[in-house]
Design an enzyme around this catalytic site. Structure first.
Site, short mmCIF file in Angstrom:
data_model
loop_
_atom_site.label_atom_id
_atom_site.label_comp_id
_atom_site.label_asym_id
_atom_site.label_seq_id
_atom_site.Cartn_x
_atom_site.Cartn_y
_atom_site.Cartn_z
N HIS A 199 0.71 -1.28 0.24
CA HIS A 199 0.10 -0.02 0.14
C HIS A 199 0.87 1.29 -0.03
CE1 HIS A 199 -2.85 -3.03 1.73
NE2 HIS A 199 -3.49 -2.51 1.18
N HIS A 200 0.26 2.55 -0.42
CA HIS A 200 0.96 3.60 -0.46
C HIS A 200 1.33 4.35 0.78
CE1 HIS A 200 0.86 8.39 -1.18
NE2 HIS A 200 2.16 7.77 -1.70
#
Ligand code: TV1
Ligand code: CA
Ligand code: ZN
Length: 391
Positions: free
Chosen positions: A178-179
């Site tokens: 995930h970012h």
């Protein structure tokens, strides 16, 4: 003390409080503190505690959490319980819900994982450690005044802030699938922190982290261009990821020349993860840690955990990465005396091996959607962005 020499020149410290294991987000919630129990058992089973300093970390204080988080958010987080949540209200305002549920002992859990990051930062600051590890931390989505994506307190932001008291520049690298939006946003407007996240992008949480998301565009903003993002698709393989990681991370380190690096080692980028969509094996994930370590002869290095939703593989990855830090190599057969060894045995669970082929199961392999051209274009783009920074 027994005359046995440490295997490397690095002083490694391991920061952990087993009380985190007793906390549960809820039966069906993918975040399982149990993965930390398994990680610890593997680390001890392989005897890695003899090659590093192990500390039972203390909980962070409310005052320490205020260094980043807002007071009314902390008031809420510290007083809400499953019993009083109906009367309290404000759940929506602080983004509590399915991803970030209110659970028993939540405040203690937050103080424990943040305390371990504070302890790790302190050992690096005092130079008692060259590499400090907190597998219970790495909760990169938490915002100043809001919970997000299983994260309530941003221990990474707090650790970086602590290191900025002794270092002029800190690089943050994030290999969670995930970012790393919370860390990126916290240091949006400073040129003292560069953030670099590799993540799946496109119809995937949190939705930010496009290639051209490089910081608020203004010549008066010193943080402009200091956010580096490497958006990826499903199914990236070991070779592609290694190649991309070494070239881009290497260039970022060279250009920015940080005194300290914080590496978020989210294990949801492994093949076979319950939420992730990449095809990486343990050794390719661990290569990123080896690579960063190789660039840290004169820099402080902190490793934190993060995501990871297939607990046995999270434990394998983080135990392997602990071994990388101390410079040991592990035999492929998991020692017979590891408690919960059955979690790693049987065909479904990886045959009792430390390094099973995670991307081998046709049912678990994700189609690889990366073309040579796309990967090449992304490297080029990062090099162009870095040229803005080296003035
Ligand atoms: C309860 C029970 C919560 C089952 C959440 C997967 C669940 C998810 C659950 C889940 C799930 C997410 C979103 C949708 C935002 C929502 C630690 C409006 C089977 C660092 C956080 C991912 C990743 C959040 C955290 C994401 C980290 N995916 N089952 N929730 N919406 N949330 O998409 O980066 O790894 O999935
Ligand atoms: Ca990431
Ligand atoms: Zn994640």
């Amino acid at each position: 003390e027994n005359g046995i020499e440490r295997p490397t020149g690095y002083n490694v410290s391991f920061h952990y409080n087993p009380k985190v294991e007793g906390h549960h987000f809820g039966r069906s919630h993918p975040m399982k503190p149990w993965r930390l129990t398994l990680t610890k058992q593997l680390v001890l089973g392989y005897g890695l505690q003899y090659a590093m300093d192990t500390y039972v970390s203390r909980p962070a204080s409310r005052q320490e959490l205020e260094i980043f988080h807002g007071k009314s958010y902390l008031n809420f987080l510290s007083s809400i319980t499953p019993e009083n949540m109906e009367q309290m209200g404000d759940l929506g305002r602080f983004n509590f819900g399915d991803d970030c549920p209110v659970f028993d002992g939540m405040w203690d859990y937050c103080r424990l994982y943040a305390g371990a990051s504070f302890d790790a930062a302190a050992k690096l600051i005092s130079k008692q450690s060259d590499i400090a590890i907190n597998w219970s931390g790495g909760l990169h989505h938490a915002k100043k005044n809001e919970a997000s994506g299983f994260c309530y307190i941003n221990d990474i932001v707090l650790a970086i802030q602590a290191m900025l008291t002794v270092e002029s520049r800190v690089l943050y690298v994030d290999i969670d699938v995930h970012h790393g939006d919370g860390v990126e946003q916290a240091f949006w407007s400073t040129d003292r922190v560069m953030t670099l996240s590799y993540h799946k992008f496109g119809d995937f949480f949190p939705g930010t982290g496009a290639m051209d998301e490089t910081g608020p565009e203004s010549i008066e903003n010193p943080g402009w261009k200091m956010a580096l993002n490497v958006p990826l698709h499903d199914g990236i393989d070991d070779e592609q990821y290694r190649d991309l990681f070494s070239e881009i991370t290497g260039a970022a380190i060279e250009t920015f020349n940080p005194g300290a690096i914080v590496l978020q080692c989210g294990a949801d980028s492994l093949g076979g993860d319950r939420l992730g969509k990449f095809n990486l094996n343990i050794r390719a994930h661990g290569y990123c840690i080896e690579f960063v370590k190789s660039k840290c002869h004169n820099r402080r290095l902190m490793l934190v955990g993060g995501g990871g939703y297939t607990p046995r593989n999270v434990a394998r990855a983080w135990c392997h990465e602990t071994s990388v830090c101390v410079g040991a190599s592990l035999k492929n057969h998991i020692p017979g005396h590891v408690p919960y060894r059955q979690a790693f045995t049987g065909e479904e669970n990886g045959d009792g091996l430390m390094y099973p082929d995670l991307a081998n199961h046709p049912s678990k392999r994700h189609p690889n959607l990366h073309s040579k051209e796309y990967l090449q274009m992304m490297k080029q783009n990062i090099h162009t962005q870095l040229r803005f920074i080296q003035n």
